[in-house]
Scaffold this motif. Sequence first.
Motif, PDB file in Angstrom:
ATOM      1  N   ILE A  40       0.857  -1.177   0.000  1.00  0.00           N
ATOM      2  CA  ILE A  40       0.000   0.000   0.000  1.00  0.00           C
ATOM      3  C   ILE A  40       0.894   1.229   0.000  1.00  0.00           C
ATOM      4  O   ILE A  40       1.771   1.368   0.858  1.00  0.00           O
ATOM      5  CB  ILE A  40      -0.918   0.026   1.239  1.00  0.00           C
ATOM      6  N   VAL A  41       0.683   2.111  -0.975  1.00  0.00           N
ATOM      7  CA  VAL A  41       1.475   3.342  -1.064  1.00  0.00           C
ATOM      8  C   VAL A  41       0.532   4.537  -1.107  1.00  0.00           C
ATOM      9  O   VAL A  41      -0.599   4.444  -1.598  1.00  0.00           O
ATOM     10  CB  VAL A  41       2.424   3.339  -2.290  1.00  0.00           C
ATOM     11  N   ASP A  42       1.007   5.666  -0.573  1.00  0.00           N
ATOM     12  CA  ASP A  42       0.178   6.865  -0.615  1.00  0.00           C
ATOM     13  C   ASP A  42       0.302   7.542  -1.976  1.00  0.00           C
ATOM     14  O   ASP A  42       1.055   7.087  -2.843  1.00  0.00           O
ATOM     15  CB  ASP A  42       0.509   7.807   0.546  1.00  0.00           C
ATOM     16  N   ALA A  43      -0.410   8.629  -2.156  1.00  0.00           N
ATOM     17  CA  ALA A  43      -0.444   9.321  -3.446  1.00  0.00           C
ATOM     18  C   ALA A  43       0.921   9.884  -3.837  1.00  0.00           C
ATOM     19  O   ALA A  43       1.174  10.132  -5.012  1.00  0.00           O
ATOM     20  CB  ALA A  43      -1.483  10.435  -3.412  1.00  0.00           C
ATOM     21  N   LYS A  44       1.813  10.048  -2.848  1.00  0.00           N
ATOM     22  CA  LYS A  44       3.158  10.559  -3.122  1.00  0.00           C
ATOM     23  C   LYS A  44       4.156   9.439  -3.361  1.00  0.00           C
ATOM     24  O   LYS A  44       5.336   9.684  -3.546  1.00  0.00           O
ATOM     25  CB  LYS A  44       3.624  11.432  -1.969  1.00  0.00           C
ATOM     26  N   GLY A  45       3.693   8.178  -3.311  1.00  0.00           N
ATOM     27  CA  GLY A  45       4.566   7.045  -3.587  1.00  0.00           C
ATOM     28  C   GLY A  45       5.269   6.459  -2.382  1.00  0.00           C
ATOM     29  O   GLY A  45       6.116   5.587  -2.530  1.00  0.00           O
ATOM     30  N   ARG A  46       4.933   6.911  -1.176  1.00  0.00           N
ATOM     31  CA  ARG A  46       5.567   6.375   0.036  1.00  0.00           C
ATOM     32  C   ARG A  46       4.891   5.083   0.456  1.00  0.00           C
ATOM     33  O   ARG A  46       3.663   5.012   0.521  1.00  0.00           O
ATOM     34  CB  ARG A  46       5.473   7.387   1.173  1.00  0.00           C
ATOM     35  N   SER A  47       5.690   4.083   0.754  1.00  0.00           N
ATOM     36  CA  SER A  47       5.172   2.792   1.199  1.00  0.00           C
ATOM     37  C   SER A  47       4.606   2.923   2.607  1.00  0.00           C
ATOM     38  O   SER A  47       5.259   3.470   3.500  1.00  0.00           O
ATOM     39  CB  SER A  47       6.285   1.754   1.174  1.00  0.00           C
ATOM     40  N   LEU A  48       3.368   2.398   2.804  1.00  0.00           N
ATOM     41  CA  LEU A  48       2.699   2.512   4.093  1.00  0.00           C
ATOM     42  C   LEU A  48       2.509   1.176   4.789  1.00  0.00           C
ATOM     43  O   LEU A  48       2.569   1.099   6.017  1.00  0.00           O
ATOM     44  CB  LEU A  48       1.324   3.171   3.926  1.00  0.00           C
ATOM     45  N   ALA A  49       2.228   0.120   4.028  1.00  0.00           N
ATOM     46  CA  ALA A  49       1.877  -1.156   4.644  1.00  0.00           C
ATOM     47  C   ALA A  49       1.956  -2.285   3.623  1.00  0.00           C
ATOM     48  O   ALA A  49       2.018  -2.048   2.420  1.00  0.00           O
ATOM     49  CB  ALA A  49       0.460  -1.085   5.224  1.00  0.00           C
ATOM     50  N   LEU A  50       1.910  -3.504   4.144  1.00  0.00           N
ATOM     51  CA  LEU A  50       1.806  -4.713   3.327  1.00  0.00           C
ATOM     52  C   LEU A  50       0.594  -5.504   3.811  1.00  0.00           C
ATOM     53  O   LEU A  50       0.239  -5.452   4.988  1.00  0.00           O
ATOM     54  CB  LEU A  50       3.044  -5.585   3.474  1.00  0.00           C
ATOM     55  N   GLY A  51      -0.021  -6.235   2.895  1.00  0.00           N
ATOM     56  CA  GLY A  51      -1.165  -7.040   3.289  1.00  0.00           C
ATOM     57  C   GLY A  51      -1.546  -8.071   2.250  1.00  0.00           C
ATOM     58  O   GLY A  51      -0.878  -8.222   1.231  1.00  0.00           O
TER      59      GLY A  51
END
Length: 77
Positions: A40-51
């Motif tokens: 899961i990445v935010d609109a700026k391309g930063r990785s936030l989570a895995l699932g």
Amino acid sequence: MISLTLKPGREASVLRRHPWVFSGAVARSEGDGSDGVAEIVDAKGRSLALGAYSPGSQIRARLWSFDGRRPDAALFT
């Protein structure tokens, strides 16, 4: 692995460690997802989570890691 990019402003629930990402929060996806893992990445391309990726569900991903670590067998036992 598939990369699910969230719509702008939809990262708040993931940052609060909510375990689900709904299909309506996803702006776009990249990759085939055949291994069942979603980043899961935010609109700026930063990785936030895995699932776990569920392409046919309204809950598009069920999150298990918010620190970028890939799960090991211990998670599933």
